[in-house]
Design a protein around this motif. Structure first.
Motif, PDB file in Angstrom:
ATOM      1  N   ARG A  57      -4.932   4.195  -5.640  1.00  0.00           N
ATOM      2  CA  ARG A  57      -3.555   4.591  -5.430  1.00  0.00           C
ATOM      3  C   ARG A  57      -3.128   4.096  -4.065  1.00  0.00           C
ATOM      4  N   VAL A  58      -1.847   3.765  -3.940  1.00  0.00           N
ATOM      5  CA  VAL A  58      -1.351   3.345  -2.636  1.00  0.00           C
ATOM      6  C   VAL A  58      -1.494   4.505  -1.652  1.00  0.00           C
ATOM      7  N   SER A 117       6.342   8.538  -3.995  1.00  0.00           N
ATOM      8  CA  SER A 117       4.939   8.841  -4.230  1.00  0.00           C
ATOM      9  C   SER A 117       4.033   7.703  -3.746  1.00  0.00           C
ATOM     10  N   GLN A 118       4.476   6.474  -3.906  1.00  0.00           N
ATOM     11  CA  GLN A 118       3.617   5.346  -3.519  1.00  0.00           C
ATOM     12  C   GLN A 118       3.606   5.103  -2.013  1.00  0.00           C
ATOM     13  N   ASP A 119       4.749   5.222  -1.359  1.00  0.00           N
ATOM     14  CA  ASP A 119       4.808   4.930   0.079  1.00  0.00           C
ATOM     15  C   ASP A 119       6.060   5.581   0.664  1.00  0.00           C
ATOM     16  N   ARG A 121       8.967   7.669  -7.902  1.00  0.00           N
ATOM     17  CA  ARG A 121       7.744   6.855  -7.885  1.00  0.00           C
ATOM     18  C   ARG A 121       7.580   6.150  -6.540  1.00  0.00           C
ATOM     19  N   ALA A 122       8.684   5.671  -5.986  1.00  0.00           N
ATOM     20  CA  ALA A 122       8.619   4.983  -4.692  1.00  0.00           C
ATOM     21  C   ALA A 122       8.133   5.951  -3.615  1.00  0.00           C
TER      22      ALA A 122
END
Ligand SMILES: Nc1ncnc2c1ncn2[C@@H]1O[C@H](COP(=O)(O)OP(=O)(O)OP(=O)(O)O)[C@@H](O)[C@H]1O
Ligand SMILES: [Mg+2]
Lengths: 309, 240
Positions: free
Chosen positions: A306-307, A187-189, A184-185
């Motif tokens: 989304r980020v 995917s976000q940044d 998830r991390a």
């Protein structure tokens, strides 16, 4: 009347679960590297052929004649073949293009897709035509006693149950584990994930491997349910699964499952009740997609913001 | 020998050279600041130290080991934590998950739990709302979480990029007090700030970066008193 309707619902759920399993791979890969892996349908296809090969050429009859031995082994072989192809695809086709303009990996995906189809056609004995695939589960049909009785094959029940269990397990993995958190991390940044000590290459490989495993399992179950496979199966079901992932909100696990089930139901019920019958499958599915996207462009479960989109 | 030493660093984004000769040293247990105006190359320098960018030339040596060829995740394992400009929290994850990601490479679960508690002691507001999504917090609270997250790897060198950005003077003071406490507890800090006055007052040593080059250096006090620094970076403070 009622039992026709209900048996189409049952068909839809079986097909939908299958599409959902494939859709999970599209959605996971997109969530991590924002790539629509158009070759994912072919990963599903090679899983079916890999599983069939183990059944035809590898396993002794003592095993192939007992479903409780054969089924798990063939599922694992199918999953392994698909994992191998998916991971190799990432390593040799997509990773070199990680920083290229977005069109490059997309076109590569189409190329990989054609290459895999042709490879199976050329190298798998008899793959120029459809090949029969044995039913790997308990043979026969359960009649659910509603109305005149609603038939559903045991293999179909297996498909629904296994898909839901795997999807649920995947969601738990992503939500609860350290590796899932790293996914998830990333995917976000991705840059900040690197600053946390996460190696994005490992996360990306894992993502392709998970998507591959689910697609390989789906491939074997597909063969087992429809009792024949052909090299176009990846293309057709890939389109349904990709649509399911978009419908559910791409990047979202639950969305892929719901999207898959919706598409399975639309396909089954549309084929039964709408003018044109099964010939218009694609039309009805895309009509539903367009209607949903008009009112909810991010899909059922997609994040509006989304980020990293 | 200095704990971190950066020599003749040159870093480019494609054809644009953003850093064209930055050199500085950070001694163990000190707060060292890099100050300079917008676009001077401070963020680029930090991103290169933490391995997000590769230098065109120059070298970065940490505790005797050249690190400018290592990937970012290995540099973190060597004890360098980087809290990036703009905080960059994982907005859709909870406070607790952000902190756990900060401790991603650690295997000592008991130690991680203790350090999470330590962050909550340092910033009680984070502990009270540990299950809330990071994106819902105010700017100051997010900065606390960003620092807490960077601390979770138990770094030897903590790099903070503009921790005071967007914060009220009171919140800025709180963050700077925390930085001082961390230094006093033994963490080495490399601080990037536009708020030159506060940064220099806090720093054991500081460097001025101008147009991609280090141009001046000295103790915080020396630079505060330097007329060139006063003119360029402390305009209002000097005239006040
Ligand atoms: N991703 C990028 N691509 C191209 N140029 C960039 C990029 N990031 C920064 N630059 C340029 O590099 C130079 C240095 O930028 P940098 O962000 O390092 O400065 P800074 O000192 O941190 O500035 P600020 O105080 O505004 O944060 C600037 O001219 C900037 O425009
Ligand atoms: Mg900056």
């Amino acid at each position: 009347m009622l039992s026709t309707f209900l048996s189409q619902i049952a068909n839809g759920l079986v097909l939908g679960s299958l599409i959902a399993l494939i859709a999970l791979g599209y959605t996971m890969v997109y969530g991590i590297i924002t790539l629509i892996n158009f070759a994912h349908g072919e990963i599903f296809m090679v899983g079916a052929y890999g599983g069939l090969a183990s059944m035809t050429y590898l396993l002794p009859t003592v095993i192939t004649q007992r479903w409780y031995f054969a089924l798990p082994i063939v599922l694992v072989v199918g999953a392994l073949v698909s994992i191998l192809v998916a991971v190799a695809m990432e390593r040799f086709a997509y990773r070199p293009l990680r920083n290229a303009p977005r069109l490059a990996p997309l076109i590569t995906a189409l190329g990989v897709s054609v290459a895999l189809q042709e490879a199976v056609r050329v190298f798998y004995p008899g793959a120029t035509a459809a090949i029969p695939f044995p039913d790997l589960f308990i043979q026969g049909t359960l009649i659910i006693p509603i109305g005149d009785g609603v038939p559903i094959r045991y293999t179909g029940i297996l498909l629904i149950v296994l898909s839901l269990v795997l999807a649920f397990g995947l969601e738990r993995f992503v939500e609860r584990t350290r590796m899932g958190r790293a996914m998830r991390a990333t995917s976000q940044d991705r840059d900040v994930a690197r600053l946390m000590g996460i190696n994005p290459d490992r996360v990306i490989v894992l993502t392709f491997a998970i998507g591959g495993a689910l697609a390989g399992i789906a491939g074997v179950l597909y063969g087992s349910y429809l009792n024949n496979i052909n090299i176009d199966m990846g293309f057709q079901n890939g389109i349904f699964a990709f649509t399911a992932a978009v419908l559910g909100g791409i990047g979202n696990i639950r969305g892929a499952v719901i999207g898959g089930l919706v598409i399975g139901l639309v396909k089954a019920l549309g084929g039964q009740y709408l003018p044109g019958g099964t010939a218009y499958d694609y039309v009805w599915i895309f009509v539903v997609l367009i209607i949903v996207l008009v009112f909810r462009p991010q899909g059922f479960f997609g994040e509006t913001e989304r980020v990293r989109a | 020998m200095a704990f971190l030493s950066v020599r003749d660093l040159v870093v480019a984004y494609g054809a644009i050279q953003a850093v064209r000769g930055v050199s500085f040293e950070v001694e163990r247990g000190q707060i060292v600041s890099l100050i300079g105006s917008n676009g001077a190359g401070k963020t680029t320098t930090l991103r290169t130290v933490s391995g997000l960018l590769r230098p065109v030339s120059g070298e970065i040596v940490l505790d005797g080991t050249p690190i400018h060829t290592l990937p970012a995740h290995e540099i973190l394992s060597l004890g360098v934590a980087h809290s990036p400009e703009g905080r960059r929290l994982f907005a859709r994850m909870s406070v607790e998950e952000n902190l756990r990601l900060g401790a991603y490479t650690r295997k000592d679960e008991a130690g991680v739990l203790k350090d999470i508690q330590r962050v909550y002691d340092l910033f009680p507001v984070l502990g009270e709302r540990r299950m809330n999504k990071a994106g819902l917090f105010s700017g100051g609270e997010q900065q606390m979480l960003a620092i807490g997250r960077a601390l979770m790897s138990s770094p030897k060198l903590l790099m903070l990029d503009e921790p005071s950005m967007g914060l009220s003077p009171i919140m800025t003071q709180k963050i700077f007090d925390t930085v001082k406490e961390l230094r006093d507890a033994g963490t080495t800090v490399l601080l990037v700030e536009q708020n030159a006055l506060s940064a220099l007052a806090l720093s054991d040593h500081a460097y001025v970066i101008d147009l991609g080059r280090t141009t001046l250096s000295g103790t915080g006090r020396e630079l505060l008193a330097d007329p060139r620094v006063q003119e360029a970076y402390l305009g209002e403070a000097a005239s006040a």
